[in-house]
Scaffold this active site. Structure first.
Site, PDB file in Angstrom:
ATOM      1  N   LYS A  15       0.844  -1.181   0.000  1.00 57.13           N
ATOM      2  CA  LYS A  15       0.000   0.000   0.000  1.00 57.13           C
ATOM      3  C   LYS A  15       0.891   1.246   0.000  1.00 57.13           C
ATOM      4  CE  LYS A  15      -4.193  -1.778   0.324  1.00 57.13           C
ATOM      5  NZ  LYS A  15      -5.268  -1.504  -0.656  1.00 57.13           N
ATOM      6  N   ASP A  30      -0.231  -0.565  -4.704  1.00 58.02           N
ATOM      7  CA  ASP A  30      -1.620  -0.105  -4.642  1.00 58.02           C
ATOM      8  C   ASP A  30      -1.657   1.250  -3.948  1.00 58.02           C
ATOM      9  OD1 ASP A  30      -4.329   0.263  -4.569  1.00 58.02           O
ATOM     10  OD2 ASP A  30      -4.767  -1.441  -3.268  1.00 58.02           O
ATOM     11  N   GLU A  38      -1.844  -0.686  -8.968  1.00 52.32           N
ATOM     12  CA  GLU A  38      -3.297  -0.652  -8.815  1.00 52.32           C
ATOM     13  C   GLU A  38      -3.790   0.751  -8.449  1.00 52.32           C
ATOM     14  OE1 GLU A  38      -6.590  -2.937  -6.002  1.00 52.32           O
ATOM     15  OE2 GLU A  38      -4.510  -3.616  -6.049  1.00 52.32           O
ATOM     16  N   ASP A  85      -9.284  -0.040 -10.073  1.00 57.40           N
ATOM     17  CA  ASP A  85     -10.019  -0.598  -8.937  1.00 57.40           C
ATOM     18  C   ASP A  85     -11.219   0.282  -8.626  1.00 57.40           C
ATOM     19  OD1 ASP A  85     -10.987  -1.719  -6.619  1.00 57.40           O
ATOM     20  OD2 ASP A  85      -9.191  -1.418  -5.429  1.00 57.40           O
ATOM     21  N   LYS A  97     -14.290  -6.722  -6.950  1.00 58.38           N
ATOM     22  CA  LYS A  97     -14.605  -6.836  -5.527  1.00 58.38           C
ATOM     23  C   LYS A  97     -16.120  -6.936  -5.365  1.00 58.38           C
ATOM     24  CE  LYS A  97     -10.678  -4.117  -3.759  1.00 58.38           C
ATOM     25  NZ  LYS A  97     -10.292  -2.828  -3.149  1.00 58.38           N
TER      26      LYS A  97
END
Length: 361
Positions: free
Chosen positions: A167, A194, A222, A247, A271
């Site tokens: 992250k 991400d 991402e 995303d 998701k």
């Protein structure tokens, strides 16, 4: 052979808070989770079959909270109880009445499918197509100090996790330092980045070029920039030497179609909490037709929500990236997953439905 071919009706819908503490804070650029604020949703058919789902709202990413989830579930109960348990019809009713409340609707969708596949005596992944019962997940390295990130990555790499997802906070220097440190302790690991929208296009490109000097070429980047910046995503996709994944900017099939038309990403992250089951199937079909890579992910969910995502990915197959790891951050959970885990390998083991059960006390 089906256990029962008659169409049942929905007789009840119940839910309860699912507040589970995390032993390691799950910090991303926009929020930090220390305790889940989710719901355990149970849907009962008139023959007594019960299906389970999990609602995991994300206030900053999706604009949903525990309050909005509970309010939606309350209205959904009034709408659905007494209705025939026909999945597509129920999905349409949910979409027409609660279209913006993705997490609550997804939980009801999953609970209904869990119940229906239990009645049929088949695992959910087979209902989705039965492509594979095995997946390999990454593990996420949250935003944390460099030394902590090194220790975290080394621990999980040693446990057999060969894919590490970092992250990013949006601070170029600090993010670079953390990525380089993780690469040092796990040089053979596949790294994914991400940013959760924390960068802009030129800054994202600078990060990739700076990492290249260390011989670090991430397998995926991402949602590096804000979900509303379609022009920036298109520019980055066309100029990046690292695959760019959409995303937060892909919630609906229409979003996925726009990604394809504008060449705005190389991959799409699916998701259930963003899109629900039915809409996710549409998004997957569009991505497959356009030869985009597929990723399956989740919000901060327990084994219940993660098992549902694993059934989707395993049943359809072809997911190059699997990010189903948030259960590893939980101090405790009431659930036994519907998969067996050995290192990074997840093996679906349900005989019917999701295969999720309560832990024995």
């Amino acid at each position: 052979m089906s256990k029962n071919t008659a169409v049942p009706c929905i007789s009840d819908l119940k839910w309860q808070p699912l507040r589970v503490p995390l032993h390691t804070p799950f910090a991303i650029s926009s929020e930090t989770t220390t305790v889940t604020d989710n719901f355990w949703v149970r849907l009962t058919l008139d023959d007594g079959t019960e299906g389970w789902g999990e609602a995991a709202p994300s206030p900053t990413l999706m604009g949903e909270t525990a309050l909005t989830v509970e309010a939606t579930l309350r209205e959904a109960k009034t709408l659905l109880v007494g209705q025939p348990a026909v999945w597509r019809r129920c999905v349409q009713m949910l979409r027409q009445n609660f279209g913006t409340q993705k997490a609550a609707c997804a939980a009801v969708e999953v609970a209904l499918l869990d119940a229906l596949t239990k009645r049929k005596g088949i695992p959910l992944w087979q209902w989705f197509g039965g492509a594979t019962d095995e997946l390999e997940t990454d593990v996420t390295v949250p935003i944390m100090p460099v030394d902590d990130a090194k220790n975290f990555a080394a621990e999980f790499f040693g446990k057999g996790f060969k894919k590490l997802k970092l992250k990013l906070a949006g601070d170029l220097d600090l993010d670079e330092a953390r990525i380089v440190a993780v690469h040092e302790v796990a040089p053979l690991a596949q790294l994914q980045l991400d940013a959760n929208q924390a960068y802009n296009p030129t800054k994202a490109m600078r990060l990739l070029k700076r990492l290249e000097r260390f011989g670090i070429i991430p397998a995926l980047f991402e949602q590096p920039i804000p979900k509303s910046d379609w022009t920036g995503m298109k520019w980055l996709t066309q100029n990046s030497f690292v695959p760019i994944c959409a995303d937060e900017m892909v919630v609906t099939a229409a979003d996925a179609l726009r990604v394809v038309k504008e060449n705005a990403a190389h991959a799409i992250n699916i998701k259930l909490m963003k899109s629900g089951v039915a809409e996710s199937l549409k998004i997957i079909a569009i991505a497959q037709a356009a030869n985009l890579q597929l990723m399956v992910g989740a919000m901060v969910e327990t084994e219940l929500g993660l098992t549902a995502a694993a059934h989707l990915a395993g049943g359809i197959g072809g997911f190059e990236f699997v990010d189903l790891d948030t259960h590893l951050f939980l101090e405790s959970s009431p659930f036994e997953a519907g998969f067996k885990q050995l290192g990074a390998k997840l093996t679906l083991q349900a005989k019917e439905g999701l295969g999720v059960s309560l832990k024995e006390c």
